[in-house]
Every structure is written in C-alpha cells, then in structure tokens.
Motif scaffolding. Structure first.
Motif, PDB file in Angstrom:
ATOM      1  N   GLY A   1      -7.505   4.820 -12.530  1.00  8.88           N
ATOM      2  CA  GLY A   1      -6.894   3.405 -12.960  1.00  8.88           C
ATOM      3  C   GLY A   1      -7.853   2.242 -12.888  1.00  8.88           C
ATOM      4  O   GLY A   1      -7.706   1.618 -13.831  1.00  8.88           O
TER       5      GLY A   1
ATOM      6  N   ASP B   1       1.812  -0.447  -9.199  1.00  9.37           N
ATOM      7  CA  ASP B   1       2.852   0.230  -8.356  1.00  9.37           C
ATOM      8  C   ASP B   1       2.036   1.679  -8.169  1.00  9.37           C
ATOM      9  O   ASP B   1       1.339   2.184  -8.912  1.00  9.37           O
ATOM     10  CB  ASP B   1       4.155   0.593  -9.046  1.00  9.37           C
ATOM     11  CG  ASP B   1       5.219   1.040  -8.005  1.00  9.37           C
ATOM     12  OD1 ASP B   1       5.221   0.689  -6.753  1.00  9.37           O
ATOM     13  OD2 ASP B   1       6.171   1.794  -8.546  1.00  9.37           O
ATOM     14  N   VAL B   2       2.177   2.213  -6.821  1.00  8.81           N
ATOM     15  CA  VAL B   2       1.762   3.536  -6.578  1.00  8.81           C
ATOM     16  C   VAL B   2       2.860   4.472  -5.972  1.00  8.81           C
ATOM     17  O   VAL B   2       3.540   3.755  -4.882  1.00  8.81           O
ATOM     18  CB  VAL B   2       0.708   3.253  -5.503  1.00  8.81           C
ATOM     19  CG1 VAL B   2       0.285   5.031  -5.232  1.00  8.81           C
ATOM     20  CG2 VAL B   2      -0.663   2.891  -5.973  1.00  8.81           C
TER      21      VAL B   2
ATOM     22  N   THR C   1     -12.927  -3.027  -7.744  1.00  8.11           N
ATOM     23  CA  THR C   1     -11.506  -3.098  -6.877  1.00  8.11           C
ATOM     24  C   THR C   1     -11.341  -4.421  -7.484  1.00  8.11           C
ATOM     25  O   THR C   1     -12.168  -5.340  -7.861  1.00  8.11           O
ATOM     26  CB  THR C   1     -11.899  -3.402  -5.481  1.00  8.11           C
ATOM     27  OG1 THR C   1     -13.249  -3.869  -5.250  1.00  8.11           O
ATOM     28  CG2 THR C   1     -12.061  -2.015  -4.878  1.00  8.11           C
TER      29      THR C   1
ATOM     30  N   VAL D   1      -3.332  -2.170 -11.166  1.00 12.31           N
ATOM     31  CA  VAL D   1      -2.365  -1.277 -10.709  1.00 12.31           C
ATOM     32  C   VAL D   1      -1.302  -2.033  -9.961  1.00 12.31           C
ATOM     33  O   VAL D   1      -1.121  -2.689  -9.044  1.00 12.31           O
ATOM     34  CB  VAL D   1      -3.099  -0.194  -9.723  1.00 12.31           C
ATOM     35  CG1 VAL D   1      -1.946   0.946  -9.040  1.00 12.31           C
ATOM     36  CG2 VAL D   1      -4.251   0.463 -10.413  1.00 12.31           C
TER      37      VAL D   1
ATOM     38  N   GLU E   1      -9.745   1.174   0.247  1.00 15.31           N
ATOM     39  CA  GLU E   1      -8.485   0.880   0.004  1.00 15.31           C
ATOM     40  C   GLU E   1      -7.461   1.477   1.053  1.00 15.31           C
ATOM     41  O   GLU E   1      -7.653   2.588   1.344  1.00 15.31           O
ATOM     42  CB  GLU E   1      -7.954   1.093  -1.299  1.00 15.31           C
ATOM     43  CG  GLU E   1      -7.741   2.420  -1.996  1.00 15.31           C
ATOM     44  CD  GLU E   1      -9.140   3.193  -1.983  1.00 15.31           C
ATOM     45  OE1 GLU E   1      -9.064   4.431  -2.320  1.00 15.31           O
ATOM     46  OE2 GLU E   1     -10.211   2.541  -2.286  1.00 15.31           O
TER      47      GLU E   1
ATOM     48  N   TYR F   1      -5.274   6.274  -8.495  1.00 16.65           N
ATOM     49  CA  TYR F   1      -5.184   4.897  -8.213  1.00 16.65           C
ATOM     50  C   TYR F   1      -6.890   4.556  -8.624  1.00 16.65           C
ATOM     51  O   TYR F   1      -7.038   3.514  -9.302  1.00 16.65           O
ATOM     52  CB  TYR F   1      -4.891   4.773  -6.810  1.00 16.65           C
ATOM     53  CG  TYR F   1      -5.341   3.080  -6.509  1.00 16.65           C
ATOM     54  CD1 TYR F   1      -4.261   2.146  -6.696  1.00 16.65           C
ATOM     55  CD2 TYR F   1      -6.629   3.026  -5.652  1.00 16.65           C
ATOM     56  CE1 TYR F   1      -4.669   0.891  -6.179  1.00 16.65           C
ATOM     57  CE2 TYR F   1      -6.767   1.478  -5.476  1.00 16.65           C
ATOM     58  CZ  TYR F   1      -5.707   0.492  -5.558  1.00 16.65           C
ATOM     59  OH  TYR F   1      -6.015  -0.740  -5.062  1.00 16.65           O
ATOM     60  N   ARG F   2      -7.980   4.948  -8.139  1.00 17.74           N
ATOM     61  CA  ARG F   2      -9.273   4.845  -8.312  1.00 17.74           C
ATOM     62  C   ARG F   2      -9.642   5.236  -9.868  1.00 17.74           C
ATOM     63  O   ARG F   2     -10.310   4.266 -10.582  1.00 17.74           O
ATOM     64  CB  ARG F   2     -10.163   5.643  -7.617  1.00 17.74           C
ATOM     65  CG  ARG F   2     -10.174   5.404  -6.021  1.00 17.74           C
ATOM     66  CD  ARG F   2     -10.764   6.378  -5.153  1.00 17.74           C
ATOM     67  NE  ARG F   2     -10.616   5.926  -3.755  1.00 17.74           N
ATOM     68  CZ  ARG F   2     -10.918   7.016  -2.902  1.00 17.74           C
ATOM     69  NH1 ARG F   2     -11.676   8.059  -3.253  1.00 17.74           N
ATOM     70  NH2 ARG F   2     -10.642   6.539  -1.573  1.00 17.74           N
TER      71      ARG F   2
ATOM     72  N   VAL G   1       0.816   4.155 -10.795  1.00 15.32           N
ATOM     73  CA  VAL G   1       0.448   5.417 -10.510  1.00 15.32           C
ATOM     74  C   VAL G   1       1.336   6.610  -9.754  1.00 15.32           C
ATOM     75  O   VAL G   1       2.083   5.916  -9.010  1.00 15.32           O
ATOM     76  CB  VAL G   1      -1.052   5.250  -9.679  1.00 15.32           C
ATOM     77  CG1 VAL G   1      -1.314   6.667  -9.193  1.00 15.32           C
ATOM     78  CG2 VAL G   1      -1.766   4.675 -10.353  1.00 15.32           C
TER      79      VAL G   1
ATOM     80  N   ALA H   1      -2.608  10.622  -5.425  1.00 11.86           N
ATOM     81  CA  ALA H   1      -2.261   9.412  -5.808  1.00 11.86           C
ATOM     82  C   ALA H   1      -3.406   8.362  -5.559  1.00 11.86           C
ATOM     83  O   ALA H   1      -3.796   7.413  -6.329  1.00 11.86           O
ATOM     84  CB  ALA H   1      -0.983   8.984  -5.124  1.00 11.86           C
ATOM     85  N   ARG H   2      -4.240   8.713  -4.505  1.00 12.52           N
ATOM     86  CA  ARG H   2      -5.432   7.951  -4.432  1.00 12.52           C
ATOM     87  C   ARG H   2      -6.443   8.055  -5.313  1.00 12.52           C
ATOM     88  O   ARG H   2      -7.252   7.266  -6.061  1.00 12.52           O
ATOM     89  CB  ARG H   2      -6.189   8.185  -2.953  1.00 12.52           C
ATOM     90  CG  ARG H   2      -7.323   7.332  -2.706  1.00 12.52           C
ATOM     91  CD  ARG H   2      -7.730   7.773  -1.156  1.00 12.52           C
ATOM     92  NE  ARG H   2      -6.741   7.681  -0.104  1.00 12.52           N
ATOM     93  CZ  ARG H   2      -6.496   6.406   0.469  1.00 12.52           C
ATOM     94  NH1 ARG H   2      -7.026   5.153   0.266  1.00 12.52           N
ATOM     95  NH2 ARG H   2      -5.506   6.155   1.335  1.00 12.52           N
TER      96      ARG H   2
ATOM     97  N   ILE I   1      -3.842   2.848   0.743  1.00 13.74           N
ATOM     98  CA  ILE I   1      -2.695   3.154  -0.387  1.00 13.74           C
ATOM     99  C   ILE I   1      -1.580   3.924   0.455  1.00 13.74           C
ATOM    100  O   ILE I   1      -1.793   4.712   1.358  1.00 13.74           O
ATOM    101  CB  ILE I   1      -3.307   4.084  -1.312  1.00 13.74           C
ATOM    102  CG1 ILE I   1      -4.321   3.612  -2.314  1.00 13.74           C
ATOM    103  CG2 ILE I   1      -2.214   4.591  -2.307  1.00 13.74           C
ATOM    104  CD1 ILE I   1      -5.049   4.410  -3.213  1.00 13.74           C
TER     105      ILE I   1
END
Length: 446
Positions: free
Chosen positions: A92, A101-102, A286, A99, A358, A89-90, A76, A85-86, A360
C-alpha cells in the motif's frame, strides 16, 4: 517553440506545474500556485500552468498527480500482523497510499466499526500464500460483506491474497454490493513480496473512485487529467532515477509529512532461509505523519526530544506557531533558521525510522523490515524549504549522512543533492504514460 507536456502535482497546500519539451525532455518552465481547495482545484492548476508555460508553447498533453484532499486513504486487512498484513501494508505504501488502519485476525463488529470510522477510500484485502490456508481470508470477506449489508460499508476492495480463493472471495463481496478488484497475491510465497499488481490496482481504484469522490473540481477535465496519487508518481520517478545513480535515497520534507523513498540492491544474505517471512521491500516508501514542517511541526520538536537530539531552546514555540498557522512564511533570518532546523530534524528522524523498519500490530510488536543505507550512492532532498535554500544539500548531508548516533547505518559515501526544480513527480508521470525516454532526460537535471 515545440510542443510541451504539462506535468502538474496538485497538493493540499500548493499546486506545482512543469512544462517539459515534448521532443527533448528538457525542462521548459516551472511554476507553483496555492491549491484552491476552497473553490475548485482547477483554478489553482490553471494559474500554475499558465505561469509555467513558455511564451508561444503548444500543450500536447497534460498529466496530473494529486494528494489534495488527503490523497489515497487505505485500510489493510491480512491474516497475521507479522506476515500478510505487513506485506499488504508495504504494498500500500508503494502505491502512494496513506495507510490509516491495519487489521488482522478475527474481525468482529467493533473492528468493522473502527474500520468504518477512519473512512478509508480503499481496502487492501490480503491473506495466505498461494495454495496455503484460505480460512481467514474467506472469513474476512464474509465479515466485509456482512458490514456492507448491515452498515452500508461499501468501500472498494482490492483483493491481493491467496489466488486459490480469489474467485470465491470476489463472489462473496460482489454479492454484497462491494466493488472488488482481484489481482495477484502480495505474498505469493513466504519471503517473496510482490507489490506491483496491488500497486497497479490501487492506482486504478484511486483514479476511478477517489478522485471523483472527493469532489475537488466541478470539471470533468480534472478527473481525466489525474493519472496517479502524488507519492506513486514520485516513487516511479525515484525508481527510474535509481537506474542511473545506483542505490538511492530520497527525502521529501513536506508541510504535513516527511516521506522517505529508497531503492536498494537486494542483499543476497537476506534471501533463502534468512528471508523475512513478509518479504523485503527493496523499493520502499515510508510516511511520517508527525514530521511536517507546518501542519505537524510540533511533532518534529517532540520527536527530537524522544531521540535526544539537541535543538534550539525556542524551537518548540516556533513549531507551535507553524502548526497554528500553516501558511506562515519565514520573513526573517531567525524564522528561516527555524525552518532549516525543523527540516533537518525531520529528515534525520524520518530516515532513522525508514532504516529501522516498521512496527505493525501495536507498540509492543518488534520492528521489521530494517534497511542498511551505508551503500547508498545518492541522496536527493525534496520539499519547498529545501528547494528555496541554496545550502540545503550541505545541511541535508549533515542531518542524514552525518547521523552516527541513531542506531542505523547512514549513507557512507553518497552524493547529496536537492531536486530544486521538482523533477521527480513529473518524471514519474511521464514514465507511467509510456514516455520513459523523456523522463530519463528530465531526471538528468538532478
């Protein structure tokens, strides 16, 4: 016998098959077989299907989901860790991705090398609200294009950022030979999370690029039959079940991970000025990669210690044996008790983490996206150990509903049950294939 629809889940350890009556949605048969990653996954799939089919049944369709070979590995990229990014992430996680890598902010050569090192199957590129700043999103696209030309990093990209820049960003990536799919923004406005377009695109990329690329089978039939990543199919089944149960929590305790799914009623108090900038995922998943009852069993024992949860003194050794031999079968009452304790601990800790939110962007970042589970109406347990244990619903109730020391609000008056026949993934496959009526009837058995 009427026709049946075969719904199968090809996992990393076991392949599970269900035969569903094509007219009534009734479960006509189930079976499982070790996944044959060492030869061809079609071998194990055919064996599971053959054992699941009732005598004289005619197969009218076959729908498959898969997490074999590691499932969908997703990286992400967003503008800021706490916002786009958050949100990405959600989105994805909702697509059933793992996931790996962020990244956010400036992407230098070291960042791109680290990104390549984790070997993502797909990159989800987000950034900016619609009509907002385009600078960072364009810079990220240029960095990926440069990495493609310099290092051969041509991982498929799903673009789900600022709609105003989508055409230019797509052109930048395509000119560098990067496959790109542009969809609606995961965060079109501050506080509004819209994961559906990205989830749909990630599913399509998973089918086009990932399943074929993992070389799980020499047969083109397998690629044709696979319709989704397993967690994506399960979440679809969970969403459909929630239409009947109301607020719902599903805890899937597996050999390598424990996944938690929730479908909650949006809280009016968390809208407007109090809305989280990255949006709130009221339908969420999650994944806890350190809480599997076989491959990562040692992580359960370690996490229990970190949470100050009491355990059997011999549990760490039992966990070590399972991590060293993931094929271990519990053949004694003592070993079955260890399986039960590990599963209960994994469920309790995973639900705590799901409810806390989470983190991140690093260990010093604040927790975001926490959930109040007190009003959950039903809790469904899943996973091989739970399905084989007649008392699983009761110890799941104690592990999750009775957890009053974890700093979260657990389900208060929920009904606890176990998906003993593994209906959620087949129901998700049926619903995604346009057979929601059959899927709903199938879920009536939970």
């Amino acid at each position: 016998m009427t026709g049946v629809i075969v719904c199968a889940d090809v996992g990393s350890t076991y392949t599970k098959a269900a035969a569903v009556d094509a007219d009534t949605g009734a479960l006509a048969g189930t079976a499982s077989h070790p996944t044959t990653l060492g030869t061809d996954v079609m071998d194990g799939l055919r064996a599971a299907v053959a054992n699941a089919l009732p005598k004289g049944a005619t197969v009218v369709d076959t729908l498959v989901c898969s997490s074999a070979g590691g499932g969908l590995r997703l990286a992400v990229i967003g503008n800021e860790p706490l916002v786009t990014a958050r949100a990405a992430y959600r989105a994805g996680l909702s697509a059933g991705a793992r996931v790996v890598d962020v990244r956010a902010g400036t992407l230098g050569p070291a960042d791109l090398a680290a990104l390549a090192a984790v070997r993502p199957d797909v990159i989800l590129l987000a950034g900016g609200t619609d009509g907002g700043d385009e600078t960072v999103l364009r810079a990220h696209a240029a960095a990926l294009a440069s990495a493609s030309e310099r290092d051969g990093l041509t991982t498929p990209v799903v673009l789900a950022g600022n709609a105003n820049a989508a055409a230019d960003v797509t052109a930048i990536l395509e000119a560098a030979g990067v496959p790109v799919t542009a969809v609606g923004n995961v965060l079109p406005r501050i506080g509004t999370l819209d994961p559906v377009p990205a989830r749909t695109a990630l599913r399509d990329v998973f089918l086009r690029h990932v399943i074929a690329g993992k070389h799980l089978s020499a047969s083109a039939d397998f690629t044709r039959m696979v319709k989704a990543a397993t967690p994506d199919a399960v979440l679809t089944g969970v969403e459909l079940l929630a239409e009947r149960t109301g607020d719902l929590l599903v805890v899937d305790v597996g050999g390598a991970t424990t996944d938690v799914y929730s479908v909650l009623t949006p809280d009016a108090e968390l809208q407007g000025p109090r809305a989280e900038v990255a949006g709130t995922a009221w339908r969420a998943r999650t994944v806890e990669g350190d809480l599997g009852v076989r491959h990562t069993a040692v992580g359960i024992a370690e996490a229990a210690g970190e949470e100050d949860l009491p355990t059997d003194p011999d549990l760490p050794e039992a966990a070590r044996r399972r991590g060293a031999d993931p094929a271990l079968r519990a053949g004694t009452d003592r070993e079955r008790a260890f399986d039960r304790e590990l599963s209960a601990l994994a469920a309790r800790i995973a639900v705590r983490r799901h409810a806390r939110g989470e983190r991140i962007g690093g260990p010093t970042e604040p927790l975001r996206g926490g959930k109040d589970l007190a009003a959950v109406a039903a809790v469904v347990g899943s996973g091989g150990i739970l399905r084989r244990d007649p008392g699983a619903a009761e110890w799941l109730r104690e592990a999750v509903g009775g957890d009053t020391s974890g700093g979260v609000r657990p389900p208060k008056d929920a009904r606890f049950t176990v998906d003993t026949d593994y209906r959620l993934a087949p129901a998700g496959l049926l619903a995604a294939a346009g057979r929601r009526d059959l899927a709903s009837r199938l879920l009536a058995g939970i």
